[in-house]
Design an enzyme around this catalytic site. Structure first.
Site, PDB file in Angstrom:
ATOM      1  N   GLU A 188       3.982  -7.539  13.101  1.00 54.77           N
ATOM      2  CA  GLU A 188       3.078  -7.930  14.219  1.00 54.77           C
ATOM      3  C   GLU A 188       2.581  -9.372  14.225  1.00 54.77           C
ATOM      4  O   GLU A 188       2.046 -10.117  15.336  1.00 54.77           O
ATOM      5  CB  GLU A 188       1.889  -6.870  14.066  1.00 54.77           C
ATOM      6  CG  GLU A 188       0.856  -6.967  15.173  1.00 54.77           C
ATOM      7  CD  GLU A 188      -0.140  -5.985  14.983  1.00 54.77           C
ATOM      8  OE1 GLU A 188      -0.931  -5.859  15.847  1.00 54.77           O
ATOM      9  OE2 GLU A 188      -0.456  -5.460  13.960  1.00 54.77           O
ATOM     10  N   ARG A 243       0.717  -1.227  -0.170  1.00 55.65           N
ATOM     11  CA  ARG A 243       0.124  -0.132   0.084  1.00 55.65           C
ATOM     12  C   ARG A 243       1.020   1.299  -0.129  1.00 55.65           C
ATOM     13  O   ARG A 243       0.253   2.289  -0.439  1.00 55.65           O
ATOM     14  CB  ARG A 243      -1.136   0.000   1.200  1.00 55.65           C
ATOM     15  CG  ARG A 243      -2.134  -1.159   1.014  1.00 55.65           C
ATOM     16  CD  ARG A 243      -3.043  -1.143   2.039  1.00 55.65           C
ATOM     17  NE  ARG A 243      -2.795  -1.220   3.426  1.00 55.65           N
ATOM     18  CZ  ARG A 243      -3.473  -1.085   4.252  1.00 55.65           C
ATOM     19  NH1 ARG A 243      -4.932  -0.863   4.149  1.00 55.65           N
ATOM     20  NH2 ARG A 243      -3.043  -1.266   5.618  1.00 55.65           N
TER      21      ARG A 243
END
Length: 168
Positions: free
Chosen positions: A98, A61
């Site tokens: 994460e 992105r």
């Protein structure tokens, strides 16, 4: 102006894995593109903008945000891609996410330049730290990073300069 952008970011729970909140910027891109680009530019100090030769887009992105900014600012665009997407020779850097780990690459055939890293979300910081290391390996000088959304509770001091439009 930038706080209004929050209303156009969709939160998807348990994606891509259980316990992760994914921030979908697609509605923002679809309906408020110029406002988004203005907010990204406004987040940067003018001296950083003036000193930047090229924007470094972090897959995936970050590609969207950096290419729009590069076009608006008349700057160059450099891609940092996931493994196997750039032709050799490349510099490679692995990092933690994460929810796992990944590897990024940058071309070895770049001219020295002052660059600004651009990505969508800053979570643990692993991606930006890896991208900064790749820039150094490629002979680029990273002036800092620009992110749309900073998830402050997921990272500590990264040892990097960065600017954000929104934080949570």
């Amino acid at each position: 102006m930038s706080q209004n952008l929050w209303t156009h970011i969709r939160t998807v729970s348990d994606f891509p894995k259980a316990g992760i909140e994914f921030y979908d910027i697609s509605p923002l891109l679809n309906q408020h593109l110029n406002q988004l680009i203005d907010a990204l530019i406004d987040a940067l100090p003018s001296d950083i903008l003036a000193a930047t030769d090229a924007l470094v887009a972090v897959e995936s992105r970050g590609f969207v945000l950096a290419s729009l900014l590069a076009a608006r600012l008349d700057k160059g665009l450099i891609l940092i891609r996931k493994t196997g997407k750039l032709p050799p020779p490349v510099h490679r850097e692995s990092y933690g996410l994460e929810y796992g780990s990944d590897t990024l690459e940058i071309s070895c055939d770049l001219d020295p330049a002052n660059v600004l890293l651009v990505d969508d979300v800053l979570a643990t910081g692993g991606t930006l730290v890896a991208a900064d290391k790749l820039c150094k390996a490629a002979g680029l000088t990273a002036l800092g990073s620009l992110v749309l959304l900073d998830l402050t509770e997921l990272h500590g001091d990264l040892g990097l300069k960065y600017w954000c439009v929104l934080s949570k």
